[in-house]
Write a protein that holds these residues in place. Sequence first.
Motif, short mmCIF file in Angstrom:
data_model
loop_
_atom_site.label_atom_id
_atom_site.label_comp_id
_atom_site.label_asym_id
_atom_site.label_seq_id
_atom_site.Cartn_x
_atom_site.Cartn_y
_atom_site.Cartn_z
N PRO A 192 0.81 -1.23 0.00
CA PRO A 192 0.00 0.00 0.00
C PRO A 192 0.84 1.28 0.00
N GLN A 193 2.12 1.17 0.29
CA GLN A 193 2.99 2.34 0.35
C GLN A 193 3.57 2.62 -1.04
N ASN A 194 4.27 3.77 -1.16
CA ASN A 194 4.95 4.09 -2.41
C ASN A 194 6.46 3.90 -2.29
N ALA A 195 6.89 3.19 -1.24
CA ALA A 195 8.32 3.01 -0.99
C ALA A 195 8.96 2.19 -2.09
N THR A 196 10.23 2.51 -2.36
CA THR A 196 11.02 1.72 -3.31
C THR A 196 11.34 0.37 -2.68
N VAL A 197 11.25 -0.68 -3.49
CA VAL A 197 11.45 -2.05 -3.00
C VAL A 197 12.62 -2.67 -3.75
N LEU A 198 13.47 -3.37 -3.02
CA LEU A 198 14.58 -4.11 -3.62
C LEU A 198 14.36 -5.60 -3.36
N LEU A 199 14.21 -6.37 -4.43
CA LEU A 199 14.00 -7.81 -4.34
C LEU A 199 15.31 -8.52 -4.61
N LEU A 200 15.71 -9.36 -3.69
CA LEU A 200 16.96 -10.10 -3.82
C LEU A 200 16.66 -11.59 -3.83
N GLY A 201 17.42 -12.33 -4.58
CA GLY A 201 17.21 -13.78 -4.63
C GLY A 201 17.85 -14.38 -5.86
N GLU A 202 17.96 -15.70 -5.85
CA GLU A 202 18.59 -16.41 -6.95
C GLU A 202 17.74 -16.32 -8.21
#
Length: 435
Positions: free
Chosen positions: A150-160
């Motif tokens: 619901p927020q407008n925050a920047t998201v960083l997705l990490l994973g293989e």
Amino acid sequence: MPPTKKPLNNKELRLQAEETLREAHGGCLFSATEADPQRLLHELQVHQIELEMQNEELLRAQEQLEEIVIDRTAELTSANRHLHDEIAERMKAETKLLAALTEIEVLSEQLKDENIGLKQVITRGGGLGEIIGQSPVITYIFFRIDQVAPQNATVLLLGETGSGKGVVARAIHQRSSRKDQPMITVNCTALPANLIESELFGREKGAFTGAHARQLGRFELANGGTIFLDEIGEMPLELQVKLLRVIQDGEFERLGSPRTIKVDVRIIAASNRDLKDEVKAGRFREDLYYRLSVFPITIPPLRQRSEDIPLLVNHFVAKFNKKTGKQITRVSKETLTSLEKYQWPGNVRELESVIERAVITSQGSALQILDRFDPIRTPDVQDIKALADLERDHIIRVLQKTSWRIEGKSGAAAILGLNASTLRGRIRKFGIRRQ
């Protein structure tokens, strides 16, 4: 059946007998004045004719009765034959029913061992949209998505690679206030380095050789929505500065144009690399890393949530049943066990490919996987130290070599390539004391 003729009564017989006798005597009968013997003879003759007529009536009645008996007997025989046929058919049907019941019992026992009840798992208990699973680690991912969506925050997705970063990005977008606006995906590894800038920020006609028309960039196309920068670790350093400006100020210029364009875009970035290591190696800007990692989410590899594999198999079998027109309804325990024991270096993407291939090649209703999953040998870790222990030992050796001198050209900090304050922090962290 011919109609039954009504028999004559005595009066009618008498009249008919006298008429017959009159015709026999030429129409003349004895009068009452004639001698008694002649009258008696006349009476006898009339009586005889009456008896003959009665006998004929009886014979006709007997023939009619016999015809009735024959017809009724035929009807009863036919009805009996039909009844016998019905009994035989019913017995045959009961035999088939018993055989079917026996087969059902056998199949029920078989299904207890093999059937995994194929169904599309979409509910929260088994998944979140396209994210399938109910293991503790994936449930935590659901929680993190619900927190940040619901927020407008920047998201960083990490994973293989193949762990589902793109699926998580779509789930975040679909649960955000921007869900009715576009989500634009940019694969930074698929774009040539000399075209990434024009693809992201657009270009004006004549901006470079071959630019025959103005082109809108991905950030403009995503205005009001979300842009997903996949494999952000592959972005060239010179473009990272421009990206940092977009994140900070929401503005940029097209190639070949001095005009500043402002956009309102939510950024979701993803990488299969450890960006902290990339920052240390000088391949990724530290300031950009901190701007991107406002809300980091680490997607677990499939080997860390093997209990989700049956649900994923259900999902993919149903998906490819619909795609291929197949009717795969059973997966054996042995198949599931082999899938759960495999380490899946390609993660969910590799599993999806395996199931699609199996659905295509399977015959009948049971999933038949022809792939062979060789177990990955685990190294003997008895003599392998943790990375932190190796770092601690290395710092101690350097300190001993420099006689525990930290600062200066010949100090341990310079040799280790660290600031003196950073080295002191590491010494405190590892509890290193001078012997």
